[in-house]
Write a protein that holds these residues in place. Structure first.
Motif, PDB file in Angstrom:
ATOM      1  N   ASN A 232       0.857  -1.189   0.000  1.00  0.00           N
ATOM      2  CA  ASN A 232       0.000   0.000   0.000  1.00  0.00           C
ATOM      3  C   ASN A 232       0.893   1.239   0.000  1.00  0.00           C
ATOM      4  N   LEU A 233       0.918   1.963  -1.122  1.00  0.00           N
ATOM      5  CA  LEU A 233       1.839   3.085  -1.242  1.00  0.00           C
ATOM      6  C   LEU A 233       1.490   4.226  -0.308  1.00  0.00           C
ATOM      7  N   ARG A 276      -0.389   2.273 -10.470  1.00  0.00           N
ATOM      8  CA  ARG A 276      -1.091   2.995  -9.408  1.00  0.00           C
ATOM      9  C   ARG A 276      -1.438   4.411  -9.858  1.00  0.00           C
ATOM     10  N   PRO A 277      -2.546   4.965  -9.357  1.00  0.00           N
ATOM     11  CA  PRO A 277      -2.937   6.333  -9.732  1.00  0.00           C
ATOM     12  C   PRO A 277      -1.874   7.371  -9.381  1.00  0.00           C
ATOM     13  N   GLU A 278      -1.128   7.132  -8.322  1.00  0.00           N
ATOM     14  CA  GLU A 278      -0.132   8.107  -7.874  1.00  0.00           C
ATOM     15  C   GLU A 278       1.222   7.943  -8.565  1.00  0.00           C
ATOM     16  N   ALA A 279       1.289   7.143  -9.627  1.00  0.00           N
ATOM     17  CA  ALA A 279       2.560   6.868 -10.299  1.00  0.00           C
ATOM     18  C   ALA A 279       3.224   8.146 -10.800  1.00  0.00           C
TER      19      ALA A 279
END
Length: 522
Positions: A232-233, A276-279
């Motif tokens: 989990n980032l 991931r969306p936050e990439a």
């Protein structure tokens, strides 16, 4: 050596044996035993695996029988006057260790080894502090705690000894969060990998170390793939930042253009970040870190890493400039460039893809095998989506003949470009009969006139071989040629050709016989 395929010692039993040696032998006896071992005085060593009893003969001034009981060490005996815990028994233990892949030097230093093991066991208070350390602190902790594990000839054994010690340093009482446990265990794999790289750099065990190292890289990548969903980032921003920093450092330190650590970084990125969306935020952070480094100090793998992140931001020219900035660019392995091409293809940037394919020609034009096939597949994909690319692509690939011939042939055939396809067959001197009838049928249907020179070339080749078997093949092609002239309603040209053909080869009696059998002439 053994009555059974089951090993007489595992790693835990090996450590137990070292403990017994450390308690029962003094250093003088072990030193003398080592001399006997080195002089190969131990003979006829035999293990009874079920009872774990070792029987051996030790020569020297006289010959003595030694019985080493691994289950009840204190009952081990020797027929020499000392009877037990003698240099002969010590030599047998060292010989056993060597045959099972354990370092005999550890037996010689068993007393010191025991002291190190005892001092290496960290206090509970130290373990409780691990969650407050960054990943660099973890690696420093493991480095000190495994300092007594010496490189072995067998890198597999060395790996297992390291892993065993790391397991001792991982009690579940450490107050880690679930996500921290994932990073702690991942970095244990990375630590063992780094120790194997050090072993490889020292030249220990040659290609055996290289094989173990490759397996370790594969194991780490497998771990990343298996556990990617658990990272989990949002809960592990700092740990991931530290991990990426560690990976960049490994890339910077890797010699030459092996690109193994670069590949591992890419595997980590794909498993933990890419989807991931936050990439995007991580891309910017990585570029900030890389751009702060002096350009002239960046190795080619780090320049490639910078180029990769520029591509994520659609900075196409900056990405190419980063690759070209290194003097090692022209020596870079072709496999490095495939992820770049894959990204351009996935983003449907066909113009940039064609540009990069053209620029990368020197890296691929002398290759054979899978990498070249993938490179060609990108060309084909670009031409499908941008029809105007087709002619430049073919001109470009003609310059790479004969290596590119299979790709060009397949492309032209799929596009029903019969004329250039047949020109390649003529240029390469291909035999029409090597193809099934079904391959040439579409051409006979759509453009039969194009097959005429191809069949003529094949016929002349078979006749030139001047043997009956090839004459039969020539007649087979003559029949096909007759059907084409008939379909084109040019029987007059067929008759003129056949008359001239028979006249030119009037001395080849066997050929004329086969033509008559084929009912092509009276």
């Amino acid at each position: 050596m053994s009555d059974s395929n089951r090993p007489a010692l595992n790693d835990e039993q090996w450590e137990e044996l070292l403990g017994q040696v450390g308690r029962h032998f003094n250093e003088v006896t072990l030193s003398r035993g080592y001399q006997y071992f080195k002089q190969q005085f131990v003979e006829s060593l035999r293990i009874t695996a079920e009872e774990r009893v070792v029987q051996a003969k030790v020569t020297g001034t006289e010959t003595y029988q030694v019985v080493l009981n691994l289950n009840r060490f204190a009952s081990s005996t020797c027929t020499c006057p000392v009877r037990s815990n003698c240099k002969h028994l010590a030599a047998v233990i060292m010989e056993l260790a060597d045959r099972l892949g354990y370092p005999a030097s550890q037996v010689v230093n068993a007393r010191m080894y025991q002291k190190r093991v005892q001092t290496a066991a960290p206090a509970q208070s130290v373990l409780q502090q691990l969650p407050q350390l960054d990943v660099a602190g973890w690696h420093a902790f493991w480095e000190e705690a495994t300092s007594f594990v010496k490189p072995a000839y067998d890198p597999g054994k060395y790996t297992e000894m390291l892993r065993h010690q790391l397991q001792r340093l991982s009690p579940r009482s450490i107050p880690f969060t679930a996500i921290d446990w994932l990073y702690y265990e991942l970095h244990q794999h990375l630590f063992v990998l780094r120790k194997l790289k050090e072993l490889d750099a020292q030249g220990h065990a040659g290609h055996y170390t290289g094989f173990a190292l490759q397996r370790m890289y594969e194991d780490v990548q497998h771990t990343l793939r298996q556990q990617s969903a658990a990272f989990n980032l949002t809960l592990s921003t700092e740990r991931l930042t530290q991990t990426l920093r560690y990976m960049r450092q490994q890339i910077a330190e890797e010699p030459g253009l092996r690109m193994r650590d670069y590949g591992l970084y890419m595997a980590l990125w794909k498993a933990l970040i890419a989807s991931r969306p936050e990439a995007g935020g991580w891309v910017s952070q990585e570029l900030d870190e890389l751009e702060q480094l002096p350009g002239e100090s960046l190795s080619f793998p780090l320049q490639a890493l910078k180029a990769f992140h520029y591509l994520q931001q659609s900075k196409i020219e900056e990405a190419w400039a980063a690759l070209e900035a290194s003097d090692s660019f022209t020596q870079a392995p072709a496999s490095l460039f495939l992820p770049f091409l894959n990204h351009l293809s996935a983003s449907r940037n066909w113009k940039a893809l064609v540009d990069w394919l053209s620029r990368m020609r020197p890296q691929f034009q002398h290759l054979r095998g899978q990498e070249f096939q993938v490179y060609m597949a990108f060309w084909k994909e670009a031409a499908v989506h941008r029809p105007e690319v087709e002619e430049p692509m073919l001109d470009f690939l003609r310059g790479m003949l004969p290596l590119s011939a299979p790709f060009i042939e397949n492309w032209l055939y799929e596009q029903h470009r019969w004329k250039p396809w047949l020109e390649i067959q003529l240029w390469l001197g291909r035999d029409p009969l090597q193809y099934r009838v079904s391959v040439l049928q579409p051409i006979e249907k759509e453009a039969p006139e194009l097959l005429v020179p191809y069949y003529h070339q094949g016929i002349e080749f078979y006749v030139s071989q001047k043997n009956r078997q090839n004459y039969k093949l020539a007649v087979k092609l003559l029949k096909r040629l007759f059907k084409i002239y008939k379909k084109l309603k040019r029987i007059d040209r067929w008759e003129g050709f056949l008359d001239g053909f028979l006249e030119r080869h009037n001395r080849l009696r066997a050929l004329h016989e086969e033509i008559k059998k084929g009912k092509l002439a009276e």
